[in-house]
Design an enzyme around this catalytic site. Structure first.
Site, mmCIF file in Angstrom:
data_model
loop_
_atom_site.group_PDB
_atom_site.id
_atom_site.type_symbol
_atom_site.label_atom_id
_atom_site.label_comp_id
_atom_site.label_asym_id
_atom_site.label_seq_id
_atom_site.Cartn_x
_atom_site.Cartn_y
_atom_site.Cartn_z
ATOM 1 N N ARG A 84 0.833 -1.203 0.000
ATOM 2 C CA ARG A 84 0.000 0.000 0.000
ATOM 3 C C ARG A 84 0.869 1.255 0.000
ATOM 4 N NH1 ARG A 84 -3.188 -0.693 5.181
ATOM 5 N NH2 ARG A 84 -3.827 1.436 4.734
ATOM 6 N N SER B 158 -5.942 -3.073 9.220
ATOM 7 C CA SER B 158 -4.527 -3.198 9.551
ATOM 8 C C SER B 158 -4.321 -3.113 11.063
ATOM 9 C CB SER B 158 -3.742 -2.093 8.843
ATOM 10 O OG SER B 158 -2.391 -2.107 9.238
#
Lengths: 434, 434
Positions: free
Chosen positions: A168, A183
């Site tokens: 990412r 996350s």
């Protein structure tokens, strides 16, 4: 199942099943699904969003991608806290020993600083000898014996999250609320947390710039906790200006020590008391916030939290000498005050600008793996709403080079707005989501 | 410049500069920018779109990523045609020699079939000995000497497009009008085209299912041509039902031969005359469509186009024997008619279903690199709007196995809708964009 069909489904705004997400994340972790497919999927997630159910499935898939800690043999209820990151946020350093001293053991995996945001481990490592890397066995043993332990996340904890985050970071897909929430929560769940106090920072020096975004993230993380049989309470706390006075690793450690010795800055102490009380409540050690607050305040006042801090640092190999005599902590060669250019009321102390100034001084990392200078940083002497007279100190800069000092001065002078008219102080908290 | 900033800019719906796009595509072609960054970018492009300027910059960047052919030493104006792909579309086989016979040389790089859509090279390769792979020198020499040449795209022509397409194929990013337009136009520009007739297929058997999408693609490609100093005219042509009668490689080649001999199906001949006339006009060989149409019709009728076809096939090594006696072309072991289950009016002959049935028979490729069976295919005996009596033939299936035959029968029976009420025939063209 084909990875491309899962990408197309998300691209076309259809909801993925838990089974599809689990399969996709497992394939990615094992290296069967290549980075380029996951990158395209992550961009589709960022732009099209995910439902709470999808985000929960992603959280669990990432948590289960590695070792799952179980702390229940060591603690009655495994309580964790997590801050989304800010400037001057040294809360864990105070709250972990404080809650432990109240009788609820705290075992926590923490991170390092990146960009304008500091990291708990870096602050702890300004103590000579402090050992941040522990094995799972060492972590569990210290939690049982000392009641408090803070260390780095082991590589085997939620490895899918580590791998996805790295991807990412280079594909412009960090700023997705479902991806941020999953996350955070995947790591907490993998680390064994049963109850979590979330400190969602909002404002100029936070990753969430608006209250709406912060609320969305808070609600989502609380929902994930509920859907996975955990409990979470999220605070929306101010990060327009730095928390406390100190920004920089040894400076912040020192401020944490002072706070544990009942002489810390008022805003930071209030923040710690609130977070610690909430941990006692969701850890079922206190029946209400009122009772919890009384306990926590009394334990802080009594010196027991400070004693617990010493036990903790010693257990992880830290040199107690420098903790007991903080002037022996790493410090800077140069020290310079920045004075108010005019009299008036403080309208802004831009937290991100202060944080970036600290990074330029060497206190933080521009990119992962950069080394840091523990002794440098900034003291922030005034907060929004306070009066200041011309030539009174706004900041003290701690630097190890003239060039850095000069650049930091420039940045800090742009961080402050002084006006004639009065303004209300900023609140500590904007709300609680549970 | 950093690749991640270009991704983020597109993610946030900002317009990329030509310089940024050029840098990004060059980095990708050279392997400096990894697939995962390009995949995330492609998904952002698909979901957020691109302006005409961005799409033009992408087209030029991809065209310039390899060799750029210049045909001006060989032809007065390099005219090309391109079909977006459909079922039964053997137009190039007729139009290339027809236009060449009118005095305007045609040098064209073509593709192979994928999925339900056939490819010109596969049809040509059903002629024994036909050589589809030519060097640039061979291509230019044949264009000068024979006036017509059709071959596969060389690897060095727009390599960025080839690399990007392969990545889009596995990341769910094929269906983006700017990416489709730039892919087509980059290859045409790299192959030296100065004027291009675009045949944008629309309907059930086309990649563009709606007229709105097809119009958008057509307008975009015409705009790209204009912005790059080329000229393009785009037809929006029907692909709800197959074009002509034959679907399948040798069957389609045979239909092209019959058309060049003035005994082809009416709809297909009309299509070829229109496209060929337009090529003469944009190639500045005819002052108007009326004049061009007269020329083209006369040249077709005279047999000159058929003679040019023979010269062409011979120049590329094709066995003229099988062309002159088409019953010697590859054929199938089994042949079976599918009869109308009831009397009525044909309301649908679903082109994609017919195309997929041909793929199952072995005429096409489910995936790149699959081998194909030149002799199999389908003849489509009725079109929308036509009357049929019960037990009159709808299709003739040419198969090389009982199992494939049976599956194709099933698929074809689902492709046709017969109703009592009358319906207008489908138009050949829905419009022209220039």
């Amino acid at each position: 199942m084909r990875a491309v069909d899962i990408i197309i489904k998300k691209r076309d705004r259809q909801e993925l099943t838990a089974q599809e997400i689990e399969w996709f994340i497992r394939g990615f972790t094992q290296g069967d699904i290549p980075d380029y497919q996951v990158a395209a999927w992550a961009m589709a997630v960022l732009l099209n969003g995910m439902t709470d159910e999808e985000t929960t499935a992603l959280t669990l898939a990432m948590a289960r991608s590695g070792e799952m800690l179980d702390l229940r043999s060591v603690v009655p209820i495994a309580v964790d806290k997590h801050s989304t990151g800010g400037v001057g946020d040294k809360t864990t350093l105070v709250v972990a020993p404080l809650v432990a001293a109240c009788g609820l053991p705290v075992g926590k995996m923490s991170g390092r600083g990146l960009g304008f945001s500091g990291g708990t481990l870096d602050k702890l490592e300004s103590i000579r000898g402090f050992q941040a890397n522990l094995t799972t066995e060492q972590f569990l043993a210290q939690l049982a014996n000392v009641g408090v332990v803070v260390c780095g996340q082991t590589a085997d904890l939620a490895p899918a999250d580590g791998k996805l985050y790295a991807l990412r970071d280079v594909t412009g897909t960090v700023q997705s609320i479902p991806l941020i929430a999953s996350s955070i929560m995947s790591k907490k769940i993998a680390a064994g947390a049963q109850a979590i106090v979330l400190d969602v920072k909002v404002g100029l020096g936070a990753f969430m710039k608006t209250l709406a975004e912060a609320e969305q993230l808070a609600h989502l993380m609380v929902a994930i906790a509920r859907k996975t049989g955990r409990r979470a309470v999220a605070y929306l706390s101010d990060m327009n200006q730095p928390l406390g006075v100190a920004v920089g690793n040894a400076l912040e450690l020192r401020e944490a020590i002072e706070t544990l010795q009942n002489r810390g800055p008022q805003d930071f102490e209030a923040h710690c008391l609130e977070i610690a009380s909430r941990m006692l409540v969701i850890g079922e050690q206190s029946p209400s916030m009122e009772t919890a607050y009384q306990t926590v305040a009394q334990v802080l006042k009594s010196g027991k939290a400070w004693q617990k801090f010493l036990d903790w640092i010693e257990a992880q190999g830290g040199d107690l000498g420098v903790v007991l005599e903080p002037h022996r902590l790493p410090s800077s060669k140069l020290r310079q005050e920045i004075l108010a250019p005019e009299s008036g009321v403080i309208h802004q102390v831009h937290a991100e600008k202060v944080g970036l100034a600290a990074v330029y001084l060497g206190a933080g990392r521009a990119k992962k793996g950069d080394s840091i200078d523990y002794g440098v940083g900034i003291e922030v002497h005034r907060k929004v709403g306070e009066l200041i007279q011309k030539n009174e100190p706004l900041f003290t800069v701690h630097a190890n080079g003239e060039e850095q000092l000069s650049l930091a001065r420039q940045m800090l002078s742009e961080a402050v707005i002084i006006k004639e008219e009065p303004i209300d102080p900023l609140p500590h908290f904007y709300g609680v989501v549970e």
